[in-house]
Enzyme design. Structure first.
Site, PDB file in Angstrom:
ATOM      1  N   PHE A 186     -31.907 -62.193 -77.508  1.00 30.22           N
ATOM      2  CA  PHE A 186     -33.119 -62.860 -77.073  1.00 30.22           C
ATOM      3  C   PHE A 186     -33.313 -64.223 -77.718  1.00 30.22           C
ATOM      4  CE2 PHE A 186     -33.967 -58.589 -75.716  1.00 30.22           C
ATOM      5  CZ  PHE A 186     -34.688 -58.754 -74.542  1.00 30.22           C
ATOM      6  N   ARG A 187     -32.483 -64.566 -78.711  1.00 28.04           N
ATOM      7  CA  ARG A 187     -32.609 -65.886 -79.345  1.00 28.04           C
ATOM      8  C   ARG A 187     -31.785 -66.942 -78.607  1.00 28.04           C
ATOM      9  NH1 ARG A 187     -35.014 -66.266 -84.052  1.00 28.04           N
ATOM     10  NH2 ARG A 187     -33.947 -68.186 -84.566  1.00 28.04           N
ATOM     11  N   HIS A 242     -36.257 -55.608 -89.933  1.00 28.85           N
ATOM     12  CA  HIS A 242     -37.241 -56.078 -88.954  1.00 28.85           C
ATOM     13  C   HIS A 242     -37.894 -54.926 -88.196  1.00 28.85           C
ATOM     14  CE1 HIS A 242     -35.210 -60.316 -88.893  1.00 28.85           C
ATOM     15  NE2 HIS A 242     -35.997 -60.123 -89.943  1.00 28.85           N
ATOM     16  N   CYS A 257     -50.522 -47.804 -83.376  1.00 28.33           N
ATOM     17  CA  CYS A 257     -51.689 -48.629 -83.059  1.00 28.33           C
ATOM     18  C   CYS A 257     -51.707 -49.825 -84.005  1.00 28.33           C
ATOM     19  CB  CYS A 257     -52.966 -47.811 -83.211  1.00 28.33           C
ATOM     20  SG  CYS A 257     -54.482 -48.796 -83.019  1.00 28.33           S
ATOM     21  N   CYS A 261     -55.251 -49.230 -86.305  1.00 32.22           N
ATOM     22  CA  CYS A 261     -55.438 -48.131 -87.264  1.00 32.22           C
ATOM     23  C   CYS A 261     -54.131 -47.509 -87.728  1.00 32.22           C
ATOM     24  CB  CYS A 261     -56.357 -47.063 -86.679  1.00 32.22           C
ATOM     25  SG  CYS A 261     -55.612 -46.053 -85.369  1.00 32.22           S
ATOM     26  N   CYS A 277     -58.809 -45.013 -81.995  1.00 25.84           N
ATOM     27  CA  CYS A 277     -59.760 -46.123 -82.133  1.00 25.84           C
ATOM     28  C   CYS A 277     -59.842 -47.021 -80.909  1.00 25.84           C
ATOM     29  CB  CYS A 277     -59.392 -46.962 -83.357  1.00 25.84           C
ATOM     30  SG  CYS A 277     -57.887 -47.946 -83.130  1.00 25.84           S
ATOM     31  N   SER A 301     -26.536 -65.621 -87.507  1.00 28.69           N
ATOM     32  CA  SER A 301     -26.494 -67.049 -87.826  1.00 28.69           C
ATOM     33  C   SER A 301     -27.279 -67.358 -89.086  1.00 28.69           C
ATOM     34  CB  SER A 301     -27.047 -67.860 -86.653  1.00 28.69           C
ATOM     35  OG  SER A 301     -28.364 -67.433 -86.337  1.00 28.69           O
TER      36      SER A 301
END
Length: 265
Positions: free
Chosen positions: A61-62, A145, A153, A156, A174, A213
Protein backbone atom coordinates in the site's frame (compact mmCIF):
# COMPACT_ATOMS: atom_id res chain seq x y z
CA UNK A 1 23.66 -10.73 -5.31
CA UNK A 2 25.21 -11.46 -8.68
CA UNK A 3 23.31 -14.06 -10.69
CA UNK A 4 26.40 -15.16 -12.60
CA UNK A 5 25.96 -18.87 -12.07
CA UNK A 6 23.32 -21.55 -12.53
CA UNK A 7 21.75 -22.28 -9.15
CA UNK A 8 20.94 -25.83 -10.33
CA UNK A 9 24.61 -26.56 -9.78
CA UNK A 10 23.73 -27.21 -6.13
CA UNK A 11 21.62 -30.21 -7.16
CA UNK A 12 24.42 -31.73 -9.22
CA UNK A 13 25.05 -35.04 -7.44
CA UNK A 14 28.40 -35.41 -9.19
CA UNK A 15 29.79 -32.53 -7.15
CA UNK A 16 30.94 -32.87 -3.56
CA UNK A 17 29.68 -30.57 -0.80
CA UNK A 18 33.03 -28.79 -0.84
CA UNK A 19 32.83 -28.22 -4.61
CA UNK A 20 29.30 -26.83 -4.33
CA UNK A 21 30.33 -24.44 -1.56
CA UNK A 22 33.35 -23.32 -3.56
CA UNK A 23 31.08 -22.61 -6.53
CA UNK A 24 28.63 -20.70 -4.33
CA UNK A 25 31.41 -18.56 -2.85
CA UNK A 26 32.36 -17.42 -6.36
CA UNK A 27 28.86 -16.87 -7.76
CA UNK A 28 26.92 -15.87 -4.62
CA UNK A 29 29.47 -14.53 -2.13
CA UNK A 30 26.94 -12.45 -0.14
CA UNK A 31 24.70 -15.47 0.37
CA UNK A 32 27.59 -17.59 1.59
CA UNK A 33 28.68 -14.79 3.92
CA UNK A 34 25.17 -14.59 5.36
CA UNK A 35 25.04 -18.36 5.85
CA UNK A 36 28.31 -18.20 7.77
CA UNK A 37 26.96 -15.38 9.93
CA UNK A 38 23.81 -17.39 10.66
CA UNK A 39 25.80 -20.45 11.62
CA UNK A 40 28.14 -18.56 13.94
CA UNK A 41 25.52 -16.35 15.60
CA UNK A 42 24.15 -17.32 19.00
CA UNK A 43 21.24 -14.85 18.88
CA UNK A 44 19.71 -13.75 15.59
CA UNK A 45 16.73 -11.44 15.07
CA UNK A 46 14.93 -10.97 11.75
CA UNK A 47 13.17 -7.67 10.98
CA UNK A 48 10.66 -7.88 8.13
CA UNK A 49 8.68 -5.34 6.12
CA UNK A 50 6.21 -5.22 3.24
CA UNK A 51 8.60 -6.98 0.85
CA UNK A 52 8.17 -10.13 2.92
CA UNK A 53 4.41 -10.13 2.34
CA UNK A 54 4.03 -8.94 -1.25
CA UNK A 55 5.14 -12.34 -2.58
CA UNK A 56 2.11 -13.87 -0.87
CA UNK A 57 -0.02 -11.59 -3.04
CA UNK A 58 -0.57 -8.79 -0.54
CA UNK A 59 -0.46 -5.34 -2.18
CA UNK A 60 2.18 -2.91 -1.02
CA UNK A 61 0.00 0.00 0.00
CA UNK A 62 3.02 2.33 0.16
CA UNK A 63 3.82 1.95 -3.55
CA UNK A 64 2.23 3.99 -6.32
CA UNK A 65 0.73 0.88 -7.92
CA UNK A 66 -0.51 -0.34 -4.57
CA UNK A 67 -2.48 2.76 -3.61
CA UNK A 68 -6.13 2.05 -2.84
CA UNK A 69 -8.38 4.14 -5.08
CA UNK A 70 -5.39 6.46 -5.57
CA UNK A 71 -5.68 7.59 -1.94
CA UNK A 72 -2.50 7.79 0.07
CA UNK A 73 -2.97 5.34 3.01
CA UNK A 74 -1.05 7.81 5.17
CA UNK A 75 -4.13 10.02 4.93
CA UNK A 76 -6.68 7.24 5.46
CA UNK A 77 -4.94 5.14 8.12
CA UNK A 78 -5.00 7.88 10.74
CA UNK A 79 -6.87 8.66 13.93
CA UNK A 80 -8.24 11.80 12.24
CA UNK A 81 -9.72 9.70 9.43
CA UNK A 82 -11.20 7.26 11.95
CA UNK A 83 -12.86 10.05 13.91
CA UNK A 84 -13.79 12.47 11.11
CA UNK A 85 -14.17 10.30 7.99
CA UNK A 86 -15.13 6.95 9.46
CA UNK A 87 -16.94 5.56 6.40
CA UNK A 88 -13.79 6.01 4.29
CA UNK A 89 -11.60 4.60 7.07
CA UNK A 90 -13.91 1.62 7.48
CA UNK A 91 -14.10 0.91 3.75
CA UNK A 92 -10.31 1.07 3.44
CA UNK A 93 -9.78 -1.52 6.17
CA UNK A 94 -12.67 -3.69 5.01
CA UNK A 95 -10.94 -3.82 1.64
CA UNK A 96 -7.67 -4.84 3.29
CA UNK A 97 -9.33 -7.51 5.44
CA UNK A 98 -11.11 -9.00 2.42
CA UNK A 99 -7.82 -8.99 0.49
CA UNK A 100 -6.35 -11.32 3.14
CA UNK A 101 -9.11 -13.94 2.94
CA UNK A 102 -7.27 -16.26 0.56
CA UNK A 103 -3.71 -15.19 1.36
CA UNK A 104 -1.31 -17.84 2.64
CA UNK A 105 2.31 -17.64 3.81
CA UNK A 106 4.89 -18.33 1.10
CA UNK A 107 7.82 -20.68 1.44
CA UNK A 108 10.01 -17.90 2.85
CA UNK A 109 7.70 -17.59 5.87
CA UNK A 110 7.92 -21.34 6.44
CA UNK A 111 11.70 -21.27 6.13
CA UNK A 112 11.95 -18.67 8.90
CA UNK A 113 9.63 -20.79 11.08
CA UNK A 114 11.86 -23.81 10.45
CA UNK A 115 14.99 -21.83 11.31
CA UNK A 116 13.40 -20.84 14.61
CA UNK A 117 12.74 -24.50 15.43
CA UNK A 118 16.37 -25.26 14.59
CA UNK A 119 17.49 -22.38 16.84
CA UNK A 120 19.08 -20.53 13.93
CA UNK A 121 16.96 -17.47 14.66
CA UNK A 122 15.50 -16.43 17.98
CA UNK A 123 12.86 -13.83 17.11
CA UNK A 124 11.08 -12.01 14.30
CA UNK A 125 10.11 -8.34 14.58
CA UNK A 126 7.77 -7.34 11.79
CA UNK A 127 6.16 -4.19 10.42
CA UNK A 128 3.54 -6.35 8.71
CA UNK A 129 0.06 -6.62 10.21
CA UNK A 130 -1.07 -9.67 8.22
CA UNK A 131 -0.11 -12.38 10.73
CA UNK A 132 1.60 -14.55 8.09
CA UNK A 133 4.65 -15.21 10.26
CA UNK A 134 2.43 -16.59 13.01
CA UNK A 135 0.33 -18.54 10.50
CA UNK A 136 3.45 -20.22 9.12
CA UNK A 137 4.44 -21.46 12.57
CA UNK A 138 6.84 -18.83 13.91
CA UNK A 139 6.41 -18.54 17.68
CA UNK A 140 8.42 -15.52 18.83
CA UNK A 141 6.98 -12.74 16.68
CA UNK A 142 6.80 -9.07 17.62
CA UNK A 143 4.12 -7.36 15.45
CA UNK A 144 5.38 -3.79 15.77
CA UNK A 145 2.47 -2.25 13.89
CA UNK A 146 -0.23 -4.46 15.38
CA UNK A 147 -2.56 -6.93 13.68
CA UNK A 148 -5.29 -6.51 11.09
CA UNK A 149 -6.71 -9.88 12.13
CA UNK A 150 -8.18 -8.65 15.42
CA UNK A 151 -10.50 -5.75 16.24
CA UNK A 152 -11.62 -3.48 19.06
CA UNK A 153 -13.63 -0.40 19.93
CA UNK A 154 -11.60 2.76 19.45
CA UNK A 155 -13.21 4.38 22.50
CA UNK A 156 -13.48 1.68 25.19
CA UNK A 157 -11.06 -0.95 23.80
CA UNK A 158 -13.69 -3.70 23.96
CA UNK A 159 -12.57 -6.61 21.76
CA UNK A 160 -14.93 -7.52 18.92
CA UNK A 161 -15.02 -10.23 16.28
CA UNK A 162 -14.08 -9.60 12.67
CA UNK A 163 -17.64 -10.02 11.42
CA UNK A 164 -18.85 -7.25 13.73
CA UNK A 165 -16.40 -4.80 12.14
CA UNK A 166 -17.16 -6.05 8.63
CA UNK A 167 -20.92 -5.71 9.26
CA UNK A 168 -20.35 -2.02 10.06
CA UNK A 169 -21.77 -2.37 13.55
CA UNK A 170 -20.94 -0.09 16.48
CA UNK A 171 -19.54 -1.14 19.83
CA UNK A 172 -22.20 -2.99 21.83
CA UNK A 173 -20.79 -1.56 25.07
CA UNK A 174 -20.41 2.16 24.37
CA UNK A 175 -21.62 2.64 20.80
CA UNK A 176 -18.13 3.70 19.72
CA UNK A 177 -16.43 3.23 16.37
CA UNK A 178 -14.72 -0.08 15.66
CA UNK A 179 -11.24 -0.55 14.23
CA UNK A 180 -8.60 -3.20 13.55
CA UNK A 181 -5.77 -3.55 16.06
CA UNK A 182 -3.26 -1.85 13.80
CA UNK A 183 -1.07 1.12 14.66
CA UNK A 184 -2.41 4.12 12.78
CA UNK A 185 -0.18 6.92 11.54
CA UNK A 186 0.45 9.24 14.47
CA UNK A 187 -0.12 6.56 17.12
CA UNK A 188 2.62 5.13 19.30
CA UNK A 189 3.69 1.52 18.89
CA UNK A 190 2.47 -0.97 21.52
CA UNK A 191 4.98 -0.57 24.34
CA UNK A 192 5.20 -4.25 25.30
CA UNK A 193 5.90 -5.37 21.72
CA UNK A 194 8.34 -2.51 21.13
CA UNK A 195 10.24 -3.21 24.35
CA UNK A 196 10.55 -6.92 23.53
CA UNK A 197 11.83 -6.21 20.02
CA UNK A 198 14.18 -3.52 21.33
CA UNK A 199 15.70 -5.84 23.93
CA UNK A 200 16.03 -8.72 21.48
CA UNK A 201 17.86 -6.62 18.90
CA UNK A 202 20.09 -5.07 21.56
CA UNK A 203 21.41 -8.49 22.53
CA UNK A 204 21.59 -9.89 18.99
CA UNK A 205 24.80 -11.07 17.35
CA UNK A 206 23.06 -10.78 13.99
CA UNK A 207 20.12 -8.74 12.69
CA UNK A 208 18.71 -9.60 9.26
CA UNK A 209 16.47 -6.93 7.72
CA UNK A 210 14.20 -8.35 5.01
CA UNK A 211 11.95 -6.51 2.59
CA UNK A 212 11.77 -3.03 4.07
CA UNK A 213 12.97 0.38 2.94
CA UNK A 214 13.33 1.46 6.59
CA UNK A 215 11.35 4.64 5.96
CA UNK A 216 9.03 4.42 8.96
CA UNK A 217 10.03 5.80 12.36
CA UNK A 218 10.75 4.43 14.94
CA UNK A 219 11.23 0.97 13.43
CA UNK A 220 13.96 2.31 11.17
CA UNK A 221 16.11 2.87 14.26
CA UNK A 222 16.07 -0.77 15.36
CA UNK A 223 19.02 -2.07 13.28
CA UNK A 224 21.30 0.52 14.87
CA UNK A 225 20.68 -0.92 18.33
CA UNK A 226 22.72 -4.07 17.84
CA UNK A 227 26.45 -4.30 18.38
CA UNK A 228 26.43 -7.38 16.19
CA UNK A 229 26.41 -7.81 12.42
CA UNK A 230 23.63 -6.43 10.26
CA UNK A 231 22.39 -7.71 6.90
CA UNK A 232 19.92 -6.20 4.43
CA UNK A 233 17.91 -8.43 2.10
CA UNK A 234 15.92 -6.22 -0.25
CA UNK A 235 15.24 -5.54 -3.91
CA UNK A 236 16.75 -2.08 -3.50
CA UNK A 237 19.52 -0.82 -1.27
CA UNK A 238 18.58 1.51 1.57
CA UNK A 239 20.73 4.44 0.61
CA UNK A 240 22.22 6.90 3.02
CA UNK A 241 20.70 5.48 6.17
CA UNK A 242 22.52 2.56 7.70
CA UNK A 243 25.88 0.91 6.90
CA UNK A 244 24.93 -2.76 6.68
CA UNK A 245 27.72 -5.32 6.93
CA UNK A 246 26.23 -7.40 4.12
CA UNK A 247 23.70 -6.45 1.45
CA UNK A 248 21.90 -9.15 -0.52
CA UNK A 249 19.86 -7.78 -3.41
CA UNK A 250 16.80 -9.83 -4.25
CA UNK A 251 13.24 -10.72 -3.33
CA UNK A 252 12.63 -12.17 0.12
CA UNK A 253 11.23 -15.53 -1.00
CA UNK A 254 14.00 -16.23 -3.53
CA UNK A 255 16.81 -15.23 -1.20
CA UNK A 256 15.44 -17.28 1.71
CA UNK A 257 15.07 -20.34 -0.51
CA UNK A 258 18.67 -20.06 -1.65
CA UNK A 259 19.94 -19.49 1.88
CA UNK A 260 18.05 -22.56 3.06
CA UNK A 261 19.59 -24.70 0.32
CA UNK A 262 23.07 -23.57 1.27
CA UNK A 263 22.41 -24.25 4.95
CA UNK A 264 21.35 -27.79 4.12
CA UNK A 265 24.50 -28.66 2.18
Amino acid sequence: MEHNGDWKTLSNEALTKEEKLKWAKVCYPELVQLVQLLQSSTYTVVLTGAGMSTESGIPDFRSQSGWWKNIDPRKVATVDALEEHYSLFQEFYQTRVKALENIEPHIGHYILAKWEKKNLIQAIATQNVDGLHQKSGSKTVYPLHGSIRSFRCHHCDQAVKEEVFMNEDSCSICGGKLRPNVVLFGETLPSDVWDSAYQSIEQADLVIVIGTSLEVYPVNELPSLTKGKTVLVNVDEVSGFYPFDVIVKGKAKEVLEKLNELLEL
